[in-house]
Motif scaffolding. Structure first.
Motif, PDB file in Angstrom:
ATOM      1  N   TYR A  57       0.733  -1.300   0.011  1.00 29.85           N
ATOM      2  CA  TYR A  57      -0.156  -0.079  -0.031  1.00 29.85           C
ATOM      3  C   TYR A  57       1.080   1.220   0.131  1.00 29.85           C
ATOM      4  N   GLU A  59      -0.494   1.330  -4.176  1.00 24.98           N
ATOM      5  CA  GLU A  59      -0.401   0.707  -5.150  1.00 24.98           C
ATOM      6  C   GLU A  59       1.082   0.957  -5.927  1.00 24.98           C
ATOM      7  N   GLN A 681      -7.750  -3.759   4.352  1.00 26.62           N
ATOM      8  CA  GLN A 681      -8.921  -3.368   3.536  1.00 26.62           C
ATOM      9  C   GLN A 681      -8.067  -2.376   2.605  1.00 26.62           C
ATOM     10  N   ASP A 683      -8.837  -0.860  -0.097  1.00 28.83           N
ATOM     11  CA  ASP A 683      -9.524   0.274  -0.635  1.00 28.83           C
ATOM     12  C   ASP A 683      -9.168   1.525   0.245  1.00 28.83           C
ATOM     13  N   ALA A 686      -5.332   2.747  -0.219  1.00 26.91           N
ATOM     14  CA  ALA A 686      -5.166   2.896  -1.518  1.00 26.91           C
ATOM     15  C   ALA A 686      -4.635   4.167  -1.808  1.00 26.91           C
TER      16      ALA A 686
END
Length: 1294
Positions: A57, A59, A681, A683, A686
């Motif tokens: 993390y 990306e 998680q 998302d 990110a």
């Protein structure tokens, strides 16, 4: 007042760039790690398997692209390792760094722990592998004797890596040796045993905040393994460090929050030493001060450095520690502190490197096959020892330097000797202290801090205080009923007590330890920085800045000299020179000077700015006296100051980052399960928050970037500039970091091709530099006619050529014996040649050996061959090592002007080269090899004495030949001739020559460059008169030949009646044919102008053109000038004073012309009259005058001069040697120059009445003006201590 900061801005401002999890991929299962090169004979539990990056993390970040392969390789360099419940599973911490192609770095910090394997497929796969291994082992045990099977299995255990060092089960290896194979008790049963596998958490940061990252990761791990879930989901903490914690600004400190306790970090200010968070004290503890200073010197001289340890973090601590100490210089070459197993081929790199290699437990250093060791510094970190290269100059003031460093270490309670005096705390002990202390106090801190609106304080207090305390439970119940908040007061009271127990000034022991480390770090670094500030205090004065703008400088960078090395060295204290002469040739010094020159047009490079500031400050505090050359050690004065700056920053926190807080997450995901790292998680992790602050930061950053780019376009197009800079920086820059992500054969081949090109370029530059230095000096014909460069510089350049040849010969090596790749190749060649010689039973190879044609008459040709020169070196008992032999062979070949020819001969045996080298090796690239030999051939243009001047104590065979003039005299003589050869290092003693055998050989300890020959005979027999043309003497090892012209008679009643002459030598330049002397034959006798038979002017009177008065005066001036220049050179580089006194164009020769001018040398009764006759008459006149009493009227000083002149002339006349009248004149001039009497004798001779009878009216000696100006010229010699060779002063009693 501390300000709250957010780091959500652009990536360069953030504390961390990535959070990464590496481990086993349950879908792909167990994949053997082929690149790690593990042994399949080992138990599967001990093998390594491929790890994967499970999550990272964010990306990707534009300024720091994510390199998955490199990160995976460096997070888990050994791949996955497995354990059962019986093994130790202590977490490990290590760091790594990734250097990008542009030289910028990012740092990784890794916490490795063990997690239970839950996948039944992986458990059953492991059991199957173990059963197969056991079955194989049992069959091999049946097939071979038990003793050997046990020994082989114990060898398996030796090859096992670091993980087994700590496993308790491996301590019981001695029980039969079989357990290490996974037989008996150490097997794995999926029903009975629990299987664990390694997993790694990693933070990637732009700056090396090691302590902060280590504490953050250990708190995350603690939260995973703790009985209670963490106060917030793990995502909150990861999000916080990735997006909300900024980098501290320069000169400020920052507090941010981990799971259980706050974490501090600080960053040095603009004028301070740059950030370095790796514990230097640990590096000193591992190696000891003495070893660390030696390693530091090797790094400064850009040798190849290989660190060797079982522990990755130790490799990193030593590598980062040593490069930190280089300030203001920077390592410019390959830098890989942790070399993954898949990159072992990089040890083949023929460039300077600094690499760290993990050692397997129990493997011996001697078993480590390294391609090149001639210039290698091998550092065995775990055993606290270091192997240094040969011919290694010491760091200036090393003893005092070590003493000062030891004082700093002792003041922090560390032993300067190193060793395990105070081992660093293991993670496990830290975890336990964190468990006990930190959870309570830090949760309390999070509650107390009003800024954190996400946490219910009461709930946390209850969580913390209700555990197992009935009294508090009752209090809490009462409080709830009455609504009085007692809990917080109780918590504060408990907290106060805890703070009192914790450490100094409300700081935890961990924080105190960090502060202590930071203070020790900066004080040790200050000592190193102060050494450079002293040694290079005046470096700016020697920087050559001769370009009008940056573009023209970059374009001509290769051709220009940026630094006046010779002047700089002449300004340094003598003891510093061996080190400094090597150091100023390094790439790191060249880059430092480049940065200095570029600072005229660009912003100063940060390290340079700090260093220049230091020098400026030192100048203000102590104005330097003119005694620049002092080597007195100056201690560092900034120690307290720099430690205080750090302490102040850590005591008073400037900034506090936003606290971790609840995120907008999906409920029910990432449920807490003790001992297992949850799936985070993705998302929510990110991307970071978008707020005004981040936009502002980004726009500011963009504005700064735009402004910088505009400036650059004004000066030079950016791409063009980058291209120039790449070319301007020397070899190794483009090879700083091997590409970790792509290991295809094509990439490896391309890397090797870069090495080949780099080696060729380096060879071209080195040979060019050697030629320019040698030929570019004043080509004044001093000594033996070579233009002298400083011996020190020459030695440095030749040493660096030896190093280059070793690197070329070790590139792509397959087979090597001993530490030197070049000598190993020579030995293989010698063995083959000698075998061929024996097979043919006739010395065929000798027929192929080329002979060197000599310009010397009468000397037989010298045989030339690679093997012959090798034998000379092998016979030298003084050289004990292969590296030493290789260097001596290179020096000898260079001195003989055969280096290129010898290496061509060596490489002509292609079958041998194919056997010894891989296909990609430099020596198997035909075109590059040819160019390389051509560059070496160019060195034949100059004369080197690099063998003769270095090996001064060896025995050398000499050959001497006396060549008479046969037409005018007897070729034979009835008398008994003798010879004495003198050189710069000594003389041969008197050697009797067998009658009528005009040639002899003798062995003597190295005489150095030859200067004089004394030739004489005893005048016995009928044919005692002898007309000698010259004497030739040759050093039979180096082939150096000297000619000693005579052209005079030896015998009573002929010429000047001399039976002995001192002849001055001149070096004979060998005239090789184009093809290296093929078909050599003695050339016809042709004399070069400097080799005209030197017949005394006395015997030439009346013949030929006499020199004019102007020519005579000029020649005296020039002779005196040459002597003065001689004394202005460093002592080791002066050459021969004898040549300047008595050689052609020397002082004696010039004064002889002066005294010969207007001299009445008409033959009286067929006898020549010599200048010496005039001197004898002057002495006789003075003796008479003294008896009559005339001399009493002469003024006192003149009277003293009369006395000294008479004493010297009489002493020369009374000595037993028959050196003839010209020889006596020469001796008197030399003694007069030595004892500073020449200027006093001249007026005396000019005023003596005898002059009117022996000199014409127009003679220079009778011209008062000329005499007084000559006296002035000769008086300049009084400032110098003239010493004479014993061959002159023998048996003169004054």
């Amino acid at each position: 007042m501390s300000a709250t900061m957010s780091g959500s801005g652009s990536a360069p401002c953030r504390f961390a760039h990535y959070f990464i999890i590496c481990g086993i991929d349950n879908e792909t299962g167990l994949e053997p790690d082929a690149l790690a090169g593990e042994n399949f004979d080992q138990s599967p539990l001990k093998r390594t398997f491929k790890s994967k990056v499970l999550a990272h993390y964010p990306e990707n970040i534009e300024c720091s692209p994510f390199d998955q392969d490199a990160v995976n390789m460096l997070c888990m360099p050994k791949g996955l390792s497995f354990r059962t419940q019986r093994d130790s599973r202590t977490p490990q911490f290590h760091s790594f760094l990734i250097t990008r192609e542009d030289g910028s770095r990012t740092y990784g910090f890794v916490h490795t722990f063990y997690e239970e394997v839950t996948s039944p497929q992986i458990c059953s796969a492991m059991q199957t592998l173990l059963q197969m291994h056991q079955a194989e082992h049992n069959t091999s045990a049946h097939n071979c004797p038990s003793s050997s099977s046990s020994s082989s299995s114990s060898m398996d255990s030796l090859a096992s890596s670091l993980d087994e060092v700590e496993s308790p089960s491996s301590s019981s290896l001695s029980q039969g040796g079989r357990r290490s194979c996974g037989c008996s008790g150490e097997g794995y049963d999926s029903v009975r045993d629990t299987l664990y596998v390694s997993k790694a958490m990693c933070l990637i940061t732009p700056m090396p905040f090691m302590h902060a990252c280590k504490r953050f990761l250990s708190q995350i791990h603690l939260a995973v393994t703790s009985h209670q879930p963490p106060p917030l989901p793990l995502e909150s903490y990861v999000y916080n460090i990735l997006y909300e914690v900024p980098l501290p600004p320069p000169g400020r400190s920052l507090k941010f929050h981990g799971v259980y306790e706050p974490i501090l970090c600080q960053r040095p200010g603009v004028g301070e030493l740059p950030l370095a968070d790796f514990p230097l004290g640990e590096a000193f503890r591992l190696l000891g001060v003495e070893n660390l200073v030696q390693l530091f010197t090797c790094v400064l001289l850009e040798m190849q450095i290989l660190l060797y340890s079982q522990d990755y973090q130790r490799l990193m601590v030593v590598a980062e520690g040593i490069t930190t100490l280089l300030f203001p210089f920077q390592w410019q070459h390959v830098y890989v502190p942790i070399l993954p197993a898949s990159l072992l081929h990089f040890l083949d790199a023929p460039v300077p490197y600094l690499m760290g290699l993990q050692s397997k437990e129990g493997t011996d250093r001697s078993k480590l096959e390294l391609p090149q060791e001639a210039n290698l510094c091998f550092v065995d970190v775990d055993n606290h020892c270091i192997e240094l290269p040969e011919d290694f100059p010491q760091f200036p003031n090393k003893t005092e330097f070590i003493k000062e460093l030891s004082e700093v270490l002792l003041s922090f309670g560390l032993s300067p000797a190193g060793g395990n005096t105070s081992p660093g705390p293991a993670i496990s002990t830290q975890s336990s202290t964190l468990e006990k202390e930190l959870k309570s106090t830090s949760l309390r801190e999070l509650v107390d801090d009003k800024r954190n609106g996400n946490l219910g304080g009461e709930a946390l207090d209850m969580l913390e205080l209700l555990q197992g305390n009935p009294t508090l439970e009752r209090l809490q119940a009462l409080a709830k009923r009455t609504g009085v908040k007692v809990a917080r007061l109780e918590a504060l009271a408990a907290g106060q007590k805890a703070v009192g127990d914790e450490g100094v000034g409300g700081r935890s022991p961990v924080e105190e330890e960090e502060l202590r480390n930071a203070k020790l770090n900066v004080q040790l670094r200050e000592v190193f920085a102060a050494r450079f500030a002293t040694m290079f205090a005046d470096y700016e004065s020697f920087v050559i800045q001769n370009s009008p703008d940056l573009e023209s400088w970059l374009t001509n960078r290769e051709q220009m000299h940026n630094f006046d090395k010779a002047s700089f060295l002449s300004d340094q204290p003598e003891p510093y020179l061996p080190f400094l002469s090597h150091f100023i040739e390094t790439q790191m010094f060249a880059t430092f000077i480049d940065n200095k020159i570029m600072s005229q047009w660009e912003e100063k490079e940060p390290l340079l700015r700090v260093f220049d500031g230091r020098i400026e400050k030192a100048r203000l505090y102590n104005v330097r006296a003119p005694s620049l050359r002092s080597s007195v050690y100056q201690k560092c004065t900034f120690l307290k100051e720099s430690a205080q700056a750090i302490e102040q920053r850590l005591r008073k926190i400037d900034h506090t980052a936003i606290h971790p807080h609840l995120l907008d997450m999906k409920i029910g995901q990432g449920k807490y399960q003790q001992g297992f790292f949850p799936k985070l998680q993705a998302d929510v992790l990110a991307s970071g928050p978008t707020n005004k602050w981040s936009n502002r930061t980004c726009s500011t950053q963009r504005r700064v970037d735009r402004h910088r780019q505009q400036n650059e376009h004004l000066v030079l197009d950016n791409d063009l500039k980058e291209k120039y800079m790449q070319e301007a920086r020397n070899l190794g820059k483009n090879l700083r970091q091997p590409k970790l992500s792509d290991l295809s054969p094509a990439v490896i081949a391309q890397t090797n091709w870069k090495f080949v090109e780099g080696l060729l370029k380096e060879c071209k530059m080195k040979t060019k530099r050697m030629l320019v230095e040698k030929m570019g000096r004043e080509a004044v014909e001093l000594g033996h006619g070579e233009a002298n460069i400083t011996g020190l510089e020459e030695n440095t350049l030749i040493a660096s050529l030896c190093d280059l040849l070793e690197r070329i010969w070790s590139h792509g090596l397959l087979v090597k014996q001993g530490k030197s790749a070049l000598w190993s190749h020579l030995l293989h060649y010698q063995a083959r040649e000698e075998k061929n010689e024996l097979l043919s039973e006739s010395p065929v190879s000798n027929g192929q050996e080329r002979r060197k044609s000599e310009s010397s008459v009468g000397l037989p040709a010298l045989r030339v061959s690679v093997i012959q020169d090798m034998r000379h070196i092998q016979n030298m008992g003084e050289i004990k090592t292969d590296v030493g032999r290789a260097r001596a062979w290179i020096r000898l070949s260079l001195e003989k002007k055969l280096l290129s020819q010898h290496l061509k001969q060596l490489l002509s045996n292609q079958a041998l080269t194919k056997k010894l080298y891989k296909r990609y090796a430099f020596l198997r690239c035909e075109e590059e090899k040819e160019q390389f030999l051509f560059h070496l051939l160019s060195l034949n243009a100059v004369d080197y004495f690099c063998f003769t001047s270095v090996f001064t104590t060896i025995m050398i065979p000499y050959r001497a030949v006396i060549i008479p003039i046969k037409k005018l005299s007897n070729a034979m003589t009835t008398s008994n001739p003798w010879l004495c050869v003198s050189g710069e290092l000594g003389d041969s003693g008197t050697l009797q020559i067998t009658k009528n055998v005009l040639e002899m050989t003798f062995d003597r300890q190295n005489l150095g460059k030859l200067t004089t020959v004394q030739l004489g005979h005893d005048n016995s027999g009928l044919l005692a008169k002898w007309l000698v043309d010259c004497v030739m003497v040759r050093n039979e090892i180096t082939g150096h030949t000297y000619k000693f012209p005579c052209g005079r008679w030896l015998g009573k009643g002929v010429d000047d009646g001399s039976l002995e002459r001192v002849l001055i030598g001149e070096f004979v330049v060998p005239c090789n044919d184009d093809e290296g002397g093929r078909g050599a034959k003695t050339p016809p006798l042709q004399r070069s102008p400097s080799q005209i038979r030197r017949i005394s002017i006395t015997s030439l009177t009346g013949r030929g053109n006499k020199p004019t008065t102007v020519q005579i005066q000029e020649s005296i001036g020039e002779a005196v000038n040459n002597i003065i220049k001689h004394y202005h050179k460093p002592e080791k580089e002066r050459g021969s004073l004898t040549v300047l006194l008595c050689g052609e164009g020397g002082l004696v020769w010039a004064l002889e012309q002066f005294f010969q001018h207007g001299f009445r040398s008409a033959r009286i009764f067929q006898k020549n009259v010599f200048v010496w006759d005039f001197y004898e008459r002057v002495v006789a006149f003075m003796d008479n005058a003294d008896q009559i009493g005339d001399l009493q009227e002469i003024p006192e000083p003149l009277g003293l001069n009369c006395e000294s002149f008479c004493r010297y002339v009489n002493a020369i006349n009374n000595m037993p040697r028959n050196i003839g009248k010209d020889g006596k004149f020469q001796l008197l001039v030399c003694l007069g120059a030595r004892d500073r009497l020449l200027p006093q004798w001249l007026p005396l001779l000019a005023e003596c009445p005898v002059i009117t009878r022996m000199y014409e009216e127009n003679a220079l000696l009778r011209d008062k003006l000329t005499v007084s100006s000559l006296v002035g010229v000769l008086e300049t010699l009084n400032d110098f201590p003239i010493t004479l060779e014993t061959s002159f002063t023998k048996s003169v009693e004054l």
